[in-house]
Design an enzyme around this catalytic site. Structure first.
Site, PDB file in Angstrom:
ATOM      1  N   ASP A  56       0.871  -1.343   0.010  1.00 27.52           N
ATOM      2  CA  ASP A  56       0.055  -0.010   0.136  1.00 27.52           C
ATOM      3  C   ASP A  56       0.903   1.314   0.059  1.00 27.52           C
ATOM      4  OD1 ASP A  56      -2.136   1.863   0.136  1.00 27.52           O
ATOM      5  OD2 ASP A  56      -2.743   1.337   2.060  1.00 27.52           O
TER       6      ASP A  56
ATOM      7  N   ASP B 115      -0.844   4.923  -7.314  1.00 33.47           N
ATOM      8  CA  ASP B 115      -1.079   4.126  -5.945  1.00 33.47           C
ATOM      9  C   ASP B 115      -1.129   2.698  -6.496  1.00 33.47           C
ATOM     10  OD1 ASP B 115      -2.254   3.785  -3.607  1.00 33.47           O
ATOM     11  OD2 ASP B 115      -4.062   3.135  -4.333  1.00 33.47           O
TER      12      ASP B 115
END
Length: 460
Positions: free
Chosen positions: A117, A328
């Site tokens: 992440d 991301d």
């Protein structure tokens, strides 16, 4: 708890100096390598069935929740191997869009699949005994069986570095963390240190991590999160004294076992990029300092620049913290400001119509530009290039943006449609997701304030 600016530097220094590295050969490698594999390569998905579109909708719903968590401000939370490695798996068998890193935790090690992440910092995993835990793949980590597990006291610099620090009022007086994401997911537990073991027999000692005792949300099957954001608590920051503030990954095709070359690497070997690599400046949002922003300035379709939208749509407003484009790892489908997305879609449709491609009248899930190729190869789709400041371009292969969708059965045969794999973002923040990043070597070089993209990057 607010921390004075002068104290923040001390927090960082003390936090980083507490981390040490060792390996079986007693020579510290110059990089840490984490192998990455698509989820399907390790956890085969169920056979194709009429439920495929149902699974797609579930995955896209989870992806929408992930995007919501990025938008919501509450989401902040020497001849020897020279790399630090970890295996990586995709989330397809678990009906999610994330990629997982395989890391050993504790002494002896318990293997943990952690979601990679880039949008958060804290490393955390579920721990036993657990007040509330979701079902995960593999054994839940039991800190009582780890000889290197240590609770962090409330008075520590690590505890004060948390956004929402807490304190156990019991005998231990240990630090407690609370992390909540914008999609409603959360984890609460003990802040501690322990050893992480990576794929090249390298161990990183005294890593600050969260031992989750109460966890819920969209983390099904994963043991927890491997936060690689830009903040003080992320694993990339904690290993920076040994490996520098640079890491890279290559996320392979989630639908094929050939993606076993996927990886996550921490260390300066990220400089060893092919000539085809393109770098663009890494931007900083003072209001969202953990995210990796880039200055994206447009698209091309079929070799022509897309027009008809405002360049301000993709621009970060540093004064307000709104807008901008984030790279991301946890979001699957890329999202762009609505006017930019509409211009991209219309340019694609115009090129596809000129090439004789048949567009469907209906939408499929979140996709509003879908085609029945009728025997045409997906590679015949109009080519798309993402453009960044500094002349950096990211030419997407068709499989990264023209996605197959099960069209159901027609005349006793199963039809496979393809849809333009982007969405419109109504919340200001644009995101380049991991579907569009597949197969690229993506370098996050915080030291040199840049991000690099190199095609065909998994074959290294």
């Amino acid at each position: 708890m607010a921390t004075p600016k002068t104290s923040l530097h001390l927090v960082v220094v003390l936090l980083l100096l507490s981390v040490s590295v060792s390996n079986a050969g007693h020579h510290r490698p110059r990089t840490l390598h984490v192998p990455v594999f698509p989820r399907d390569a390790v956890f085969p998905p169920p056979p194709v069935s009429t439920k495929r579109n149902g699974l797609l909708r579930q995955r896209l719903a989870a992806d929408a929740a992930r995007y919501a968590s990025l938008v919501d401000d509450t989401a902040a939370a020497s001849g020897h191997d020279r790399r630090l490695h970890s295996p990586v798996y995709t989330g397809i068998p678990f009906e999610t869009g994330e990629y997982f890193a395989s890391v050993g935790v504790g002494t002896p090690s318990t293997e943990a699949l952690l979601v990679i992440d880039t949008g958060s910092d804290l490393v955390w995993l579920q721990c036993s005994p657990c007040r509330r835990c979701y079902a995960q793949t593999g054994r839940v980590f039991d800190p009582r069986r780890s000889a290197t597990y240590r609770r962090i006291p409330c008075s520590s610099t690590q505890c004060r570095a948390l956004r929402y620090p807490g304190c156990d009022v019991g005998v231990t007086g240990g630090c407690e963390y609370v992390i909540a994401y914008g999609d409603g997911s959360s984890s609460t537990g003990d802040l501690a240190t322990d050893r992480l073991a990576f794929a090249n027999d390298t161990c990183v000692h005294n890593v600050t991590l969260g031992c989750g005792r109460d966890n819920e949300g969209l983390f099904d099957s994963a043991a927890g999160l491997l936060g690689v954001g830009r903040g003080r608590m992320s694993i990339s920051t904690q290993v920076a004294p040994a490996y520098g503030r640079v890491f890279e990954y290559c996320l392979g095709d989630r639908t094929t076992a050939a993606s076993r070359t996927s990886y996550l690497v921490f260390g300066r070997a990220a400089d060893q990029l092919p000539h085809a690599a393109a770098f663009t400046a890494l931007l900083t949002n003072p209001r969202r300092p953990s995210l990796y922003y880039v200055d994206m300035n447009g698209f091309s379709v079929g070799g022509e620049r897309v027009t008809g939208f405002s360049n301000a749509s993709l621009r970060l407003d540093a004064a307000t913290g709104r807008g901008g484009v984030v790279v991301d790892s946890g979001t699957a489908i890329s999202r762009f400001a609505r006017d930019a997305y509409a211009a991209l879609r219309d340019a694609f449709d115009a090129r596809a119509a000129a090439a004789g491609m048949r567009k469907l009248e209906r939408e499929y899930s979140v996709f509003d530009s879908c085609y029945d190729l009728r025997g045409r190869p997906a590679a015949s789709a109009p080519p798309i290039v993402l453009h960044f400041a500094g002349g950096a371009d990211m030419a997407l292969p068709p499989e990264n943006y023209f996605l197959p969708i099960d069209g159901g059965r027609q005349q006793r045969r199963r039809t496979a449609y393809h849809c333009l794999g982007f969405e419109a973002a109504d919340n200001g923040l644009s995101v380049i997701g991991n579907v569009q990043q597949q197969g690229f070597r993506v370098v996050f070089d915080v030291e040199k304030e840049r991000i690099g993209f190199a095609p065909n990057g998994c074959a290294v």
